[in-house]
Write a protein that holds these residues in place. Structure first.
Motif, short mmCIF file in Angstrom:
data_model
loop_
_atom_site.label_atom_id
_atom_site.label_comp_id
_atom_site.label_asym_id
_atom_site.label_seq_id
_atom_site.Cartn_x
_atom_site.Cartn_y
_atom_site.Cartn_z
N CYS B 39 31.18 20.69 12.73
CA CYS B 39 31.26 20.69 11.27
C CYS B 39 31.80 22.01 10.74
CB CYS B 39 29.89 20.36 10.65
SG CYS B 39 28.59 21.57 11.03
N ILE B 40 32.50 22.75 11.60
CA ILE B 40 32.97 24.06 11.14
C ILE B 40 34.01 23.93 10.04
CG2 ILE B 40 34.83 24.34 12.84
CD1 ILE B 40 33.52 27.36 12.92
N GLY B 41 34.66 22.77 9.96
CA GLY B 41 35.64 22.56 8.90
C GLY B 41 35.03 22.70 7.52
N PHE B 42 33.73 22.55 7.42
CA PHE B 42 33.06 22.68 6.12
C PHE B 42 32.61 24.11 5.88
CE2 PHE B 42 33.30 18.34 5.11
CZ PHE B 42 33.10 17.61 6.26
N SER B 43 32.28 24.81 6.90
CA SER B 43 31.93 26.23 6.91
C SER B 43 31.11 26.42 8.18
CB SER B 43 31.11 26.68 5.69
OG SER B 43 29.80 26.14 5.74
N ARG B 44 31.00 27.63 8.62
CA ARG B 44 30.30 27.85 9.87
C ARG B 44 28.79 27.86 9.65
NH1 ARG B 44 31.19 32.87 14.12
NH2 ARG B 44 28.95 33.31 14.33
N LEU B 45 28.08 27.12 10.50
CA LEU B 45 26.62 27.13 10.44
C LEU B 45 26.09 27.47 11.82
CD1 LEU B 45 24.25 26.51 8.48
CD2 LEU B 45 24.09 24.28 9.60
N ASP B 46 25.41 28.59 11.92
CA ASP B 46 24.86 29.01 13.20
C ASP B 46 23.65 28.16 13.56
OD1 ASP B 46 25.47 32.55 12.49
OD2 ASP B 46 26.78 30.97 13.26
N VAL B 47 23.43 27.99 14.85
CA VAL B 47 22.29 27.20 15.33
C VAL B 47 21.00 27.89 14.87
CG1 VAL B 47 21.02 26.49 17.38
CG2 VAL B 47 23.50 26.25 17.31
N GLY B 48 20.10 27.08 14.36
CA GLY B 48 18.83 27.61 13.89
C GLY B 48 18.85 28.03 12.44
N MET B 49 20.07 28.16 11.89
CA MET B 49 20.16 28.56 10.49
C MET B 49 19.90 27.33 9.62
SD MET B 49 23.31 30.39 8.51
CE MET B 49 23.33 31.80 9.57
N PRO B 50 18.92 27.42 8.73
CA PRO B 50 18.63 26.24 7.91
C PRO B 50 19.71 26.02 6.86
CG PRO B 50 17.29 28.10 7.19
CD PRO B 50 18.06 28.57 8.38
N VAL B 51 19.85 24.79 6.47
CA VAL B 51 20.80 24.47 5.41
C VAL B 51 20.07 24.62 4.09
CG1 VAL B 51 22.23 22.65 4.45
CG2 VAL B 51 21.99 22.84 6.93
N GLN B 52 20.60 25.47 3.24
CA GLN B 52 19.94 25.72 1.96
C GLN B 52 20.19 24.56 1.00
OE1 GLN B 52 17.88 28.19 1.39
NE2 GLN B 52 18.24 28.92 3.47
N PRO B 53 19.17 24.05 0.34
CA PRO B 53 19.39 22.98 -0.63
C PRO B 53 20.32 23.44 -1.75
CG PRO B 53 17.05 23.29 -0.20
CD PRO B 53 17.76 24.43 0.44
N ALA B 54 21.13 22.54 -2.22
CA ALA B 54 22.03 22.87 -3.33
C ALA B 54 21.20 23.12 -4.58
CB ALA B 54 22.99 21.71 -3.56
N ASN B 55 21.62 24.10 -5.33
CA ASN B 55 20.89 24.45 -6.54
C ASN B 55 21.63 23.86 -7.74
OD1 ASN B 55 19.21 25.62 -8.37
ND2 ASN B 55 20.07 27.68 -8.18
N LEU B 56 21.20 22.68 -8.16
CA LEU B 56 21.89 21.98 -9.24
C LEU B 56 21.01 21.89 -10.48
CD1 LEU B 56 23.47 19.00 -7.25
CD2 LEU B 56 24.51 21.20 -7.81
N SER B 57 21.64 21.74 -11.60
CA SER B 57 20.89 21.60 -12.86
C SER B 57 20.24 20.22 -12.91
CB SER B 57 21.84 21.75 -14.04
OG SER B 57 22.80 20.71 -14.01
#
Lengths: 182, 388
Positions: B39-57
């Motif tokens: 999924c690097i095409g979306f941006s790099r995510l290191d193993v173990g790094m949590p995905v931060q929830p989107a901060n939407l209104s």
């Protein structure tokens, strides 16, 4: 790093052009596929792609007995990426960086006309210890060639090696083609 | 356990928290840090790094859709059924015929979630359709800030109602209470495990799938009770869905048939062919424009065809979805070709009879023989009409 089918998509040129008093070796054509790969490596951090780009056998031959010089780069980009692009592409060959930019201008964001003014921005570092030549100037992508010709004006090199040449540059300099695809 | 074996165990059990990739071949190491390459095409995510929830209104939006027409009885029923299942916490598959008006059937559910202060997203595979759906949603909800998020439209990524391509869902991890996924059987979403993972991760509530051609995965899920099925097979004008006539003949006779058909009909005609090469020679024969994936001015050609500047257009399956031309007749050449799956044929013949002014039209499938896809297409369309 990439599958054989994707590797086949790289447009290999391996051509030599005589431009601005130097012989320029162009390894690939800079097409959207290569552009995407370079973006994925440089900007998205896919370091696994780094060894993909340079044909070391070809480069070793072209760079024999020469001191390698790299173009000026951006300190901000280096810090953001965590690596120097030219050093990473041409690893393990040692690259010297005797040039700098007087203003933080990114060539790729400039118009073609603005790019040609680059000779007013690139300067030679005065206290940089540089071994005696002959020199080989290296870069990743040659778009208009303005950066490289500006560097050649400051430190004459008899050879240039670029990973990829833009199709327009290749077409413009087709009359300067010395050695067609090897 | 020595270091090498421990390393091997860790290597084998790596998992990307964004795309759920567990294939060790799709991980790479950067100075001791492993990262996911799938999924690097979306941006790099290191193993173990949590995905931060989107901060939407989020805010409560008690809106009602503004429409200058009413839903049909079947549409209202499908809409109510879908909302009922969603309220009960189920994912829903709205199995709707082409041109049945499934977008309108989502409005009631959208209103319910927005009124509760929940976040809603309408996602679809194709960029062009994002812009069209965004315009339609804005007209239904003039008081809302409806935004489109797709290639070329990524400066603003938050609004009251978000319409985006499935690719853009990577921007919204754990964001949506209701995710409406349209054309789930279409490229590039269909069969793309990466996009499916990203879509699933973007939704913390219910998913409403929309399609006229559910694939085996969805059929099994519905059968297993993992999602509820809502059917809508009647078009708003109450006319049956055109079932194609199947005409079996050699290729050269098919060409003659097409020439004769075009000669005897004045209505707009779409001729679907299997390949780009077929496009070129067929268009030359018919002396008309063509559209395939390599055509540079696709949008202009389509617009000109819609505006009746010319009445014959040869195309590949590129136009199987999303094109609505009043009173269009459809011919398929070499219908047995592998490119014409049953889903593709159903979408192609779904171009016919979509408008109230021209609720019917000619739908003809020319083929050397009726293969399984052709037969399945006819069977499914007949079943839809029988259901109504």
């Amino acid at each position: 790093m990439i599958c054989p089918d994707c590797r086949q998509q790289l447009i290999v040129r391996k051509e030599i052009y005589h431009v601005h008093g130097a012989d320029w070796f162009v390894l690939y054509e800079y097409d959207p596929f290569l552009e995407r790969l370079l973006f994925q490596w440089k900007e998205q951090g896919d370091v696994a792609l780094a060894p993909l780009f340079l044909d070391r056998r070809v480069f070793r031959k072209w760079s024999r007995d020469r001191i390698l010089l790299g173009p000026p780069s951006s300190a901000e980009k280096r810090m953001a990426r965590g690596f120097e692009t030219i050093s990473a592409i041409y690893e393990p060959f040692e690259i010297y960086f005797p040039f700098y930019k007087t203003s933080a201008v990114k060539q790729s964001k400039q118009s073609a006309a603005a790019r040609r003014q680059i000779d007013q921005i690139i300067q030679k570092k005065t206290l940089y210890p540089l071994p005696k030549g002959p020199y080989l100037l290296v870069d990743d992508v040659c778009t208009t060639g303005s950066t490289l010709t500006a560097c050649l004006d400051l430190i004459p090199a008899d050879r240039v090696f670029v990973l990829a040449g833009h199709p327009l540059w290749l077409e413009t300099h087709s009359q300067n083609l010395v050695v067609k695809r090897q | 356990m020595n270091g090498h074996r421990l390393f091997s165990c860790v290597y084998l059990f790596m998992k990307c928290l964004r795309c759920q990739n567990e294939d060790p071949r799709l991980f790479a190491q950067d100075h001791g840090v492993w990262y996911c390459r799938r999924c690097i095409g979306f941006s790099r995510l290191d193993v173990g790094m949590p995905v931060q929830p989107a901060n939407l209104s989020r805010r409560k939006l008690p809106v009602r859709p503004v429409m200058n027409y009413s839903l049909t009885e079947h549409q209202a029923q499908a809409s109510a059924q879908a909302l009922s299942h969603l309220k009960a916490g189920y994912d829903v598959f709205m199995y709707a015929a082409t041109g049945a008006g499934k977008t309108e059937c989502t409005l009631e559910s959208i209103c319910y979630y927005l009124k509760a202060g929940k976040k809603v997203c309408f996602a679809i595979s194709r960029r062009q359709v994002v812009l069209e759906i965004r315009a339609r949603m804005q007209s239904f909800f003039p008081d809302l800030n409806v935004i489109a998020v797709c290639q070329g439209y990524t400066d603003v990524t938050d609004g009251d109602l978000i319409v985006c391509t499935t690719h853009q869902l990577y921007r919204y991890p754990y964001a949506f209470d209701l995710l409406i996924l349209d054309e789930v059987d279409a490229f590039p979403y269909a069969g793309n495990a990466l996009l499916e993972s990203i879509a699933a991760q973007s939704c913390i509530g219910q998913i409403l799938y929309l399609s006229a051609t559910p694939d085996e995965t969805f059929r099994k899920a519905m059968k297993a009770g993992k999602m509820k099925e809502v059917c809508l097979f009647e078009r708003p004008h109450h006319h049956p869905i055109p079932v194609p006539q199947i005409k079996q003949m050699p290729a050269w006779m098919q060409v003659l048939f097409i020439l004769s058909f075009c000669h005897h009909h004045t209505e707009p005609i779409l001729v679907f062919v299997p390949t780009k090469a077929d496009c070129i020679w067929m268009a030359g024969l018919l002396r008309c424009p063509y559209i395939h994936s390599g055509t540079e001015n696709k949008d202009e050609q389509m617009e000109a065809f819609r505006d009746h500047q010319f009445s014959r257009l040869v195309c590949t399956t590129l136009l199987e979805r999303g094109i609505t031309v009043a009173n269009v007749q459809v011919l398929v050449y070499q219908g047995q070709h592998a490119v014409f799956t049953s889903a593709s044929l159903i979408q192609i013949f779904g171009r016919v009879g979509r408008s109230f002014d021209a609720p019917q039209g000619e739908a003809i499938c020319l083929c050397r023989y009726a293969d399984d896809s052709v037969k399945d297409c006819v069977r499914q369309l007949q079943q839809m009409n029988d259901y109504v």
